[in-house]
Design a protein around this motif. Structure first.
Motif, mmCIF file in Angstrom:
data_model
loop_
_atom_site.group_PDB
_atom_site.id
_atom_site.type_symbol
_atom_site.label_atom_id
_atom_site.label_comp_id
_atom_site.label_asym_id
_atom_site.label_seq_id
_atom_site.Cartn_x
_atom_site.Cartn_y
_atom_site.Cartn_z
ATOM 1 N N CYS A 116 35.079 37.724 46.592
ATOM 2 C CA CYS A 116 34.276 36.793 45.790
ATOM 3 C C CYS A 116 34.815 35.378 45.990
ATOM 4 O O CYS A 116 35.994 35.125 45.743
ATOM 5 N N CYS A 119 35.665 33.866 42.056
ATOM 6 C CA CYS A 119 36.843 34.284 41.274
ATOM 7 C C CYS A 119 37.988 34.775 42.165
ATOM 8 O O CYS A 119 39.104 34.945 41.677
ATOM 9 N N CYS A 156 30.648 38.057 43.289
ATOM 10 C CA CYS A 156 30.641 39.346 42.606
ATOM 11 C C CYS A 156 29.624 39.300 41.464
ATOM 12 O O CYS A 156 29.138 38.226 41.076
ATOM 13 N N CYS A 159 30.550 37.052 38.430
ATOM 14 C CA CYS A 159 30.420 35.610 38.665
ATOM 15 C C CYS A 159 28.958 35.191 38.772
ATOM 16 O O CYS A 159 28.605 34.073 38.405
HETATM 17 ZN ZN LIG Z 1 33.739 36.819 41.209
#
Ligand SMILES: [Zn+2]
Ligand SMILES: [Zn+2]
Length: 162
Positions: A116, A119, A156, A159
């Motif tokens: 991701c 994050c 992801c 997020c």
């Molecule tokens: Zn993420």
């Protein structure tokens, strides 16, 4: 290379909630069964990677190890990381020069890593079919594949919802 029996680690999957203690105990059994030495440093490094929710690089590990006891030389940490990767206990995230714990550890296997970019979390998913395809594709160009590393960058679910 891929372990077809390996369960993917997902946020909702029990595999992703395996505690560092259980991961260490499993690593201990695997190393004993293979006649490999699971030294105190290898155990510490694996625990730090298992406890982190982001990939850790050698210098992150050196800082963490240095904070908790005597200084450890970089080559020692590199060797511990090479060992853990060779045993299939961690996966190297090539694009980040860092490592994540393998929650499906058993036979050494390759994995597709979904990274991701928001994050920084990395999710391991099975890559048997992908890997086979890459090997066949390279074979069509008369190239014999030794290893395949699949790293996919994106966002992801958590997020995207944020
Ligand atoms: Zn993420
Ligand atoms: Zn794995």
């Amino acid at each position: 290379m891929c372990d077809p029996g390996a369960a993917p680690a997902t946020p909702s999957d029990p595999a992703s909630t395996i505690s560092p203690e259980l991961l260490i105990a499993r690593a201990e059994r695997l190393c004993a069964a293979r006649g490999e030495r699971f030294t105190a440093l290898r155990r510490r490094v694996l625990r730090l990677i298992a406890e982190a929710d982001r990939p850790l690089g050698a210098y992150d590990l050196l800082a963490l190890l240095g904070a908790e006891r005597e200084r450890v030389a970089p080559p020692t940490v590199y060797r511990a990381l090479d060992f853990l990767a060779a045993q299939g206990l961690v996966h190297r995230v090539h694009s980040k020069n860092a490592f994540v714990v393998c929650r499906a550890a058993g036979a050494p296997h390759s994995a597709a890593l979904l990274i991701c970019s928001a994050c920084g979390r990395v999710r391991e998913v099975p890559c048997t079919a992908l890997e086979r395809h890459v090997i066949e594709h390279a074979g069509a160009y008369d190239f014999a594949v030794e290893s395949v590393a699949v790293e996919v960058r994106g966002r992801c679910a958590a997020c995207r919802r944020a």
